[in-house]
Design an enzyme around this catalytic site. Structure first.
Site, PDB file in Angstrom:
ATOM      1  N   GLU A  66      -4.945  -0.040 -10.811  1.00  0.00           N
ATOM      2  CA  GLU A  66      -5.845  -0.822  -9.946  1.00  0.00           C
ATOM      3  C   GLU A  66      -6.241  -2.060 -10.757  1.00  0.00           C
ATOM      4  O   GLU A  66      -7.043  -1.965 -11.704  1.00  0.00           O
ATOM      5  CB  GLU A  66      -7.057   0.043  -9.564  1.00  0.00           C
ATOM      6  CG  GLU A  66      -8.275  -0.696  -9.050  1.00  0.00           C
ATOM      7  CD  GLU A  66      -8.033  -1.609  -7.854  1.00  0.00           C
ATOM      8  OE1 GLU A  66      -7.783  -1.105  -6.757  1.00  0.00           O
ATOM      9  OE2 GLU A  66      -8.091  -2.845  -8.021  1.00  0.00           O
TER      10      GLU A  66
ATOM     11  N   CYS B 247      -3.350   5.659 -13.297  1.00  0.00           N
ATOM     12  CA  CYS B 247      -4.367   5.062 -12.423  1.00  0.00           C
ATOM     13  C   CYS B 247      -5.433   6.099 -12.104  1.00  0.00           C
ATOM     14  O   CYS B 247      -5.126   7.266 -11.860  1.00  0.00           O
ATOM     15  CB  CYS B 247      -3.716   4.569 -11.134  1.00  0.00           C
ATOM     16  SG  CYS B 247      -4.884   3.741 -10.042  1.00  0.00           S
TER      17      CYS B 247
ATOM     18  N   CYS C  26      -4.856   7.720  -5.097  1.00  0.00           N
ATOM     19  CA  CYS C  26      -4.548   7.665  -3.658  1.00  0.00           C
ATOM     20  C   CYS C  26      -3.539   8.779  -3.366  1.00  0.00           C
ATOM     21  O   CYS C  26      -2.594   8.960  -4.141  1.00  0.00           O
ATOM     22  CB  CYS C  26      -3.921   6.321  -3.295  1.00  0.00           C
ATOM     23  SG  CYS C  26      -4.944   4.913  -3.748  1.00  0.00           S
TER      24      CYS C  26
ATOM     25  N   GLU D 282       6.049   0.606 -15.396  1.00  0.00           N
ATOM     26  CA  GLU D 282       7.215   0.187 -14.616  1.00  0.00           C
ATOM     27  C   GLU D 282       6.984  -1.179 -13.975  1.00  0.00           C
ATOM     28  O   GLU D 282       5.853  -1.524 -13.603  1.00  0.00           O
ATOM     29  CB  GLU D 282       7.514   1.221 -13.533  1.00  0.00           C
ATOM     30  CG  GLU D 282       7.828   2.582 -14.123  1.00  0.00           C
ATOM     31  CD  GLU D 282       8.303   3.597 -13.095  1.00  0.00           C
ATOM     32  OE1 GLU D 282       8.750   4.664 -13.507  1.00  0.00           O
ATOM     33  OE2 GLU D 282       8.228   3.324 -11.886  1.00  0.00           O
TER      34      GLU D 282
ATOM     35  N   SER E 208      -3.293  -6.833  -5.308  1.00  0.00           N
ATOM     36  CA  SER E 208      -3.565  -5.749  -4.367  1.00  0.00           C
ATOM     37  C   SER E 208      -4.638  -4.828  -4.944  1.00  0.00           C
ATOM     38  O   SER E 208      -4.553  -4.409  -6.094  1.00  0.00           O
ATOM     39  CB  SER E 208      -2.273  -4.968  -4.132  1.00  0.00           C
ATOM     40  OG  SER E 208      -2.539  -3.835  -3.357  1.00  0.00           O
TER      41      SER E 208
ATOM     42  N   CYS F 153       0.372   8.110  -3.448  1.00  0.00           N
ATOM     43  CA  CYS F 153       0.925   7.331  -4.558  1.00  0.00           C
ATOM     44  C   CYS F 153       1.232   8.214  -5.763  1.00  0.00           C
ATOM     45  O   CYS F 153       0.375   8.968  -6.237  1.00  0.00           O
ATOM     46  CB  CYS F 153      -0.062   6.240  -4.944  1.00  0.00           C
ATOM     47  SG  CYS F 153       0.427   5.349  -6.426  1.00  0.00           S
TER      48      CYS F 153
ATOM     49  N   CYS G 289       7.271   1.150  -2.971  1.00  0.00           N
ATOM     50  CA  CYS G 289       5.822   1.207  -3.025  1.00  0.00           C
ATOM     51  C   CYS G 289       5.329   2.657  -3.105  1.00  0.00           C
ATOM     52  O   CYS G 289       5.728   3.499  -2.306  1.00  0.00           O
ATOM     53  CB  CYS G 289       5.312   0.552  -1.749  1.00  0.00           C
ATOM     54  SG  CYS G 289       3.633   0.082  -1.851  1.00  0.00           S
TER      55      CYS G 289
ATOM     56  N   ASN H  91       6.747   6.216   1.257  1.00  0.00           N
ATOM     57  CA  ASN H  91       7.915   6.519   0.433  1.00  0.00           C
ATOM     58  C   ASN H  91       7.702   7.864  -0.251  1.00  0.00           C
ATOM     59  O   ASN H  91       6.749   8.023  -1.017  1.00  0.00           O
ATOM     60  CB  ASN H  91       8.121   5.415  -0.611  1.00  0.00           C
ATOM     61  CG  ASN H  91       8.544   4.121   0.056  1.00  0.00           C
ATOM     62  OD1 ASN H  91       9.567   4.068   0.726  1.00  0.00           O
ATOM     63  ND2 ASN H  91       7.737   3.080  -0.089  1.00  0.00           N
TER      64      ASN H  91
END
Ligand code: SF4
Length: 357
Positions: free
Chosen positions: A169, A109, A113, A89, A200, A116, A346, A303
């Site tokens: 990442e 990923c 986290c 995305e 990031s 996420c 996010c 979010n």
């Protein structure tokens, strides 16, 4: 046959050398592809017919394919790309003075986290340079086409800022990420200023040091906690890179950073990391490590995504938390929520196709 979108600026030179051409041909080729969005070798008019023939026989230009295009009520736009049967995305965030593209660097990923959605998928694979830069290539020229803009790159640039904050990442896909970054910064490609490109990371220390030497763009660290115990629960990989060592790495990076500043991202999670005590601990961490005046804390309201079992801190709590930090002299911002009605905010990128075009 080679996909020319997979070439970094250096690889463009090597490729032209292999074809028996001078290095300046690499710049010409790079310009046609990345400045003007041309994928048909016949349209590269200042390249000799003999070289065009060699290009046709040895290469092609193939970008990721859009399978979904959604627009939020606030103007944020999210595209889902098919990359060799995987899904990634990309998010476009238009603002008054800039247009930011948030791009992905991996399919899924490995970091996982807890706040996420991408992490919940697990790691599938690294993206190639062509799949990373291809997101920018497709969107930049798509937006220009939608606005009937002719070739005149600098004046008509649609994407002014890049954030590598999409799926993955970036520092765990270092080689492809650097190749794509070099194209983003190259005057013969997109020519963006280092100040307008943010990478990031959750804090892969050896790679942060490498980045500082090889391609120092703005750095954002996913911090999200004020102590190691809490951070280890939120970001499992942080057990490997304790806060003290991470902040030291940030110190080393500041010298190379375009604005001589580091951004720390802090996702606000109700009852987990949003109490006064966490704000005070954060201040002490920054003071003790002498980074208070060279950093920005970006508070990100969590979010929601299904099965996360997490709640966003109340807006009044976020404001109090920010005030405590600001009173200590810290530079603090609260991120505006964008695109959460299309799951583009996010932490919400999961590669689920809601609305095929
Ligand atoms: S926040 Fe970034 S590093 Fe963490 S799981 Fe999501 S994509 Fe991976």
């Amino acid at each position: 046959m080679i996909n020319l979108l997979d070439l970094s600026p250096l690889k463009f030179v090597n490729y032209c050398q292999e074809l028996g051409e001078m290095p300046f041909r690499a710049q010409q080729l790079q310009k046609w592809i990345h400045k003007f969005g041309v994928s048909d070798f016949n349209k590269m008019t200042d390249i000799s017919i003999s070289l065009r023939k060699k290009l046709k026989n040895s290469g092609y230009i193939k970008a990721p394919h859009i399978i979904s295009d959604q627009i939020s009520f606030d103007g944020t736009r999210k595209w889902i790309f098919n990359v060799k049967k995987n899904i990634i995305e990309t998010v476009f965030i238009p603002e008054k003075n800039r247009n930011t593209l948030c791009i992905s660097t991996q399919v899924g990923c490995a970091i996982n986290c807890i706040f996420c959605s991408t992490g919940k998928q697990g790691f599938i694979r690294n993206l190639t340079i062509g799949e990373i830069i291809g997101q920018l290539w497709v969107i930049e020229f798509k937006l220009r086409k939608e606005k009937n803009i002719k070739i005149d790159f600098i004046k008509n640039r649609q994407i002014t800022n890049i954030v590598m904050m999409g799926m993955g990442e970036p520092l765990l896909n270092y080689k492809s990420t650097i190749g794509a970054l070099k194209l983003i910064l190259s005057d013969h490609a997109y020519g963006l200023s280092r100040r307008h490109v943010i990478l990031s990371t959750t804090g892969i220390i050896p790679m942060i040091d490498k980045l500082s030497k090889e391609c120092p763009v703005e750095l954002a660290i996913s911090l999200h906690a004020s102590n190691d115990n809490l951070r280890n629960q939120l970001i499992p990989i942080s057990k490997k890179y304790p806060l003290k060592e991470l902040i030291l790495a940030c110190h080393r990076y500041i010298t190379y950073s375009p604005r001589h500043m580091i951004t720390f991202e802090y996702c606000m999670l109700h009852g987990i990391n949003d109490e006064d005590i966490h704000a005070l601990e954060l201040i002490s961490l920054m003071k003790k490590n002498k980074i208070l005046m060279s950093c920005k804390i970006n508070l990100i309201p969590f979010n929601y995504f299904p099965n996360s079992n997490l709640i966003c801190s109340k807006s009044s709590r976020i404001k109090i938390f920010a005030k405590i930090l600001m009173n200590s002299g810290l530079f603090v911002t609260i991120r505006k929520i964008r695109g959460n009605d299309i799951n583009a905010a996010c932490g919400q990128l999961s590669g689920k196709i809601l609305n095929h075009i």
